[in-house]
Design a protein around this motif. Sequence first.
Motif, PDB file in Angstrom:
ATOM      1  N   ASP A  40      34.275  86.579  84.690  1.00 21.24           N
ATOM      2  CA  ASP A  40      33.221  86.437  83.675  1.00 21.24           C
ATOM      3  C   ASP A  40      32.978  87.750  82.939  1.00 21.24           C
ATOM      4  O   ASP A  40      32.933  88.807  83.564  1.00 21.24           O
ATOM      5  CB  ASP A  40      31.905  86.009  84.345  1.00 21.24           C
ATOM      6  CG  ASP A  40      31.904  84.542  84.701  1.00 21.24           C
ATOM      7  OD1 ASP A  40      32.486  83.758  83.948  1.00 21.24           O
ATOM      8  OD2 ASP A  40      31.326  84.199  85.750  1.00 21.24           O
ATOM      9  N   GLY A  41      32.777  87.651  81.639  1.00 17.18           N
ATOM     10  CA  GLY A  41      32.321  88.800  80.851  1.00 17.18           C
ATOM     11  C   GLY A  41      33.380  89.803  80.460  1.00 17.18           C
ATOM     12  O   GLY A  41      33.104  90.747  79.723  1.00 17.18           O
ATOM     13  N   LYS A  42      34.605  89.640  80.966  1.00 17.52           N
ATOM     14  CA  LYS A  42      35.636  90.655  80.669  1.00 17.52           C
ATOM     15  C   LYS A  42      36.523  90.220  79.501  1.00 17.52           C
ATOM     16  O   LYS A  42      36.700  89.032  79.250  1.00 17.52           O
ATOM     17  CB  LYS A  42      36.511  90.894  81.898  1.00 17.52           C
ATOM     18  CG  LYS A  42      35.775  91.647  82.979  1.00 17.52           C
ATOM     19  CD  LYS A  42      36.719  92.375  83.906  1.00 17.52           C
ATOM     20  CE  LYS A  42      35.903  93.153  84.927  1.00 17.52           C
ATOM     21  NZ  LYS A  42      36.708  93.964  85.803  1.00 17.52           N
ATOM     22  N   LEU A  43      37.106  91.214  78.854  1.00 17.98           N
ATOM     23  CA  LEU A  43      38.105  90.980  77.816  1.00 17.98           C
ATOM     24  C   LEU A  43      39.379  91.679  78.230  1.00 17.98           C
ATOM     25  O   LEU A  43      39.336  92.819  78.712  1.00 17.98           O
ATOM     26  CB  LEU A  43      37.677  91.603  76.490  1.00 17.98           C
ATOM     27  CG  LEU A  43      36.553  90.987  75.689  1.00 17.98           C
ATOM     28  CD1 LEU A  43      36.398  91.773  74.393  1.00 17.98           C
ATOM     29  CD2 LEU A  43      36.823  89.534  75.379  1.00 17.98           C
ATOM     30  N   ARG A 140      40.120  86.210  76.249  1.00 17.16           N
ATOM     31  CA  ARG A 140      38.813  85.982  76.858  1.00 17.16           C
ATOM     32  C   ARG A 140      38.858  84.738  77.732  1.00 17.16           C
ATOM     33  O   ARG A 140      39.859  84.015  77.737  1.00 17.16           O
ATOM     34  CB  ARG A 140      37.744  85.881  75.784  1.00 17.16           C
ATOM     35  CG  ARG A 140      38.001  84.828  74.746  1.00 17.16           C
ATOM     36  CD  ARG A 140      37.686  85.410  73.387  1.00 17.16           C
ATOM     37  NE  ARG A 140      36.896  84.509  72.574  1.00 17.16           N
ATOM     38  CZ  ARG A 140      36.862  84.573  71.244  1.00 17.16           C
ATOM     39  NH1 ARG A 140      37.536  85.495  70.603  1.00 17.16           N
ATOM     40  NH2 ARG A 140      36.125  83.736  70.557  1.00 17.16           N
ATOM     41  N   LYS A 141      37.749  84.501  78.431  1.00 13.04           N
ATOM     42  CA  LYS A 141      37.711  83.391  79.381  1.00 13.04           C
ATOM     43  C   LYS A 141      37.718  82.044  78.645  1.00 13.04           C
ATOM     44  O   LYS A 141      36.867  81.801  77.789  1.00 13.04           O
ATOM     45  CB  LYS A 141      36.469  83.508  80.266  1.00 13.04           C
ATOM     46  CG  LYS A 141      36.431  82.463  81.363  1.00 13.04           C
ATOM     47  CD  LYS A 141      35.315  82.727  82.353  1.00 13.04           C
ATOM     48  CE  LYS A 141      35.361  81.698  83.465  1.00 13.04           C
ATOM     49  NZ  LYS A 141      34.526  82.067  84.595  1.00 13.04           N
TER      50      LYS A 141
ATOM     51  N   ASP B  98      25.669  79.173  86.897  1.00 11.11           N
ATOM     52  CA  ASP B  98      26.888  79.682  86.261  1.00 11.11           C
ATOM     53  C   ASP B  98      26.824  79.355  84.776  1.00 11.11           C
ATOM     54  O   ASP B  98      26.431  78.234  84.404  1.00 11.11           O
ATOM     55  CB  ASP B  98      28.093  78.968  86.907  1.00 11.11           C
ATOM     56  CG  ASP B  98      29.426  79.532  86.446  1.00 11.11           C
ATOM     57  OD1 ASP B  98      29.523  79.949  85.266  1.00 11.11           O
ATOM     58  OD2 ASP B  98      30.365  79.559  87.249  1.00 11.11           O
ATOM     59  N   ILE B 122      30.673  84.644  72.858  1.00 16.08           N
ATOM     60  CA  ILE B 122      31.959  84.612  73.575  1.00 16.08           C
ATOM     61  C   ILE B 122      31.725  84.253  75.037  1.00 16.08           C
ATOM     62  O   ILE B 122      32.495  83.497  75.638  1.00 16.08           O
ATOM     63  CB  ILE B 122      32.674  85.978  73.444  1.00 16.08           C
ATOM     64  CG1 ILE B 122      33.254  86.108  72.038  1.00 16.08           C
ATOM     65  CG2 ILE B 122      33.767  86.146  74.492  1.00 16.08           C
ATOM     66  CD1 ILE B 122      33.767  87.469  71.709  1.00 16.08           C
ATOM     67  N   MET B 123      30.633  84.785  75.593  1.00 17.28           N
ATOM     68  CA  MET B 123      30.358  84.498  77.013  1.00 17.28           C
ATOM     69  C   MET B 123      29.854  83.074  77.226  1.00 17.28           C
ATOM     70  O   MET B 123      29.808  82.601  78.353  1.00 17.28           O
ATOM     71  CB  MET B 123      29.378  85.532  77.571  1.00 17.28           C
ATOM     72  CG  MET B 123      30.010  86.921  77.659  1.00 17.28           C
ATOM     73  SD  MET B 123      29.051  88.074  78.633  1.00 17.28           S
ATOM     74  CE  MET B 123      27.640  88.334  77.596  1.00 17.28           C
ATOM     75  N   VAL B 179      25.452  86.359  83.249  1.00 15.63           N
ATOM     76  CA  VAL B 179      26.691  87.109  83.034  1.00 15.63           C
ATOM     77  C   VAL B 179      26.408  88.352  82.198  1.00 15.63           C
ATOM     78  O   VAL B 179      25.561  88.336  81.316  1.00 15.63           O
ATOM     79  CB  VAL B 179      27.778  86.204  82.385  1.00 15.63           C
ATOM     80  CG1 VAL B 179      27.331  85.614  81.081  1.00 15.63           C
ATOM     81  CG2 VAL B 179      29.100  86.938  82.193  1.00 15.63           C
ATOM     82  N   ARG B 180      27.110  89.419  82.542  1.00 14.05           N
ATOM     83  CA  ARG B 180      27.008  90.682  81.801  1.00 14.05           C
ATOM     84  C   ARG B 180      28.408  91.030  81.314  1.00 14.05           C
ATOM     85  O   ARG B 180      29.364  91.002  82.099  1.00 14.05           O
ATOM     86  CB  ARG B 180      26.487  91.778  82.730  1.00 14.05           C
ATOM     87  CG  ARG B 180      26.398  93.172  82.085  1.00 14.05           C
ATOM     88  CD  ARG B 180      26.060  94.228  83.124  1.00 14.05           C
ATOM     89  NE  ARG B 180      24.659  94.228  83.480  1.00 14.05           N
ATOM     90  CZ  ARG B 180      23.767  95.120  83.038  1.00 14.05           C
ATOM     91  NH1 ARG B 180      24.147  96.088  82.232  1.00 14.05           N
ATOM     92  NH2 ARG B 180      22.506  95.048  83.417  1.00 14.05           N
ATOM     93  N   SER B 181      28.543  91.334  80.030  1.00 15.82           N
ATOM     94  CA  SER B 181      29.886  91.648  79.518  1.00 15.82           C
ATOM     95  C   SER B 181      30.389  92.970  80.068  1.00 15.82           C
ATOM     96  O   SER B 181      29.605  93.860  80.412  1.00 15.82           O
ATOM     97  CB  SER B 181      29.883  91.680  77.985  1.00 15.82           C
ATOM     98  OG  SER B 181      29.231  92.837  77.518  1.00 15.82           O
ATOM     99  N   GLU B 182      31.717  93.076  80.182  1.00 18.61           N
ATOM    100  CA  GLU B 182      32.361  94.351  80.572  1.00 18.61           C
ATOM    101  C   GLU B 182      33.497  94.580  79.586  1.00 18.61           C
ATOM    102  O   GLU B 182      34.662  94.499  79.930  1.00 18.61           O
ATOM    103  CB  GLU B 182      32.910  94.262  81.989  1.00 18.61           C
ATOM    104  CG  GLU B 182      31.846  94.148  83.056  1.00 18.61           C
ATOM    105  CD  GLU B 182      32.478  93.999  84.428  1.00 18.61           C
ATOM    106  OE1 GLU B 182      33.153  94.926  84.887  1.00 18.61           O
ATOM    107  OE2 GLU B 182      32.308  92.928  85.026  1.00 18.61           O
TER     108      GLU B 182
END
Lengths: 158, 248
Positions: A40-43, A140-141, B98, B122-123, B179-182
Amino acid sequence: MISDMNPEDIVGEFKEVTLDLYNSVSRKILYTDIETPYPDGKLIVSTTTPEGIIAHVNSAFIQMSGFTEEELIGTPHSILRHPDMPPAAFKDLWNTVIKGDKWQGFVKNLRKDGGFYWVKATVIPNVRQGKVVGFTSVRRKPSRTKVDECTALYPPMF
Amino acid sequence: MSFMFTVSPGFSPAHLSGWYIFNTWLQKQTELAIHLELHDNFHAQTEAIKNDNVDLIYANSFDAAMLMRDKGFFPLVKAKGKSDEAIIAVNSGNTVEDVAHLEPGTRVAYTDDPDVKMMGMIMLEPADLDATNIESVVANTNILVAKKLLKGDADAGIFLAEAFDDLSKMIKMQLRVLVRSEISDIHHSLMIGPKLLDKREEIQKSLLEMNACDKGLGVLNSLGFDAWEKVEADEIEFMIDLVDALSM
């Protein structure tokens, strides 16, 4: 250059196939049914040369692909090519980006350990002073719904 | 002659006074008259840029593209070790665990900050949510996004991560992060415009040396970081490509 996969790197039971990649280059692929969930949250970000050679990867790319940065830089991006991905998808990708347009699609990527991960990928040409100097790919997810759709859609495309 | 400095709206209110202190420091260093004008929203800031009323700006990645390509701005520095990240949060009483379980029709609160909204949307994609199947609840500030969640006027909120972290303990206790982006590669940059270009190297040098003295370090700390880091035009071009890809 791109080398055959090494059985010692593979985790779990695997199947073997030879893929024709580009310019008559073929690669022995060893692949398993083990999926690594997209975090989650990663690119995942990478850039390539105009010829598709990897020039930059971020930490999420390294983590998800299972390769080291040294193994990835200078290698064709097709090191991630999974045998379940129809060649027509990559043909469409290249035909789109060499025209200077953006491409987006859902891709099943191959890991170094033979496993896989699904991504929603966007590839854009890097235009500097009117010239394409490379490509940036951002993953992305994907939603599970889209993954399930593609799992059904891709096999008949071979 | 006076020059105009602005800071992209959406920064944490905790750093408001820090930007005024920074502007005073900058005027002393450069011996230039620089006026800090903070706009209430992105629309007002965009108008100021369009009318060439900005000479120096702490800009987000969206504006960086337009400033570099259309307005002749160059990047100077970015906050060392800082990147722009977003958070999706819900009321702590919400049963959703979730982000992928959020349903079409979800009421999503966000500010008009385009970077943060883009990262947040995006999330939401793993839940098959997009602009066409959510109910948008636009708020002026991150605090108001939190209030929408607390009052039950929205089901999920998109926050600038830094602003969320700066919310009071009391408010944060009533919210839950899904959720937190990274992303790491998207950041604000201090950019300099055409009227100040002859001062570019001098100002950049002062900024990069700012953390070397206690006074400069104190000013930086009031902005929430410890040092500036040089930014090259190539890095901004890369970020522009990245944002371009993510906007699709």
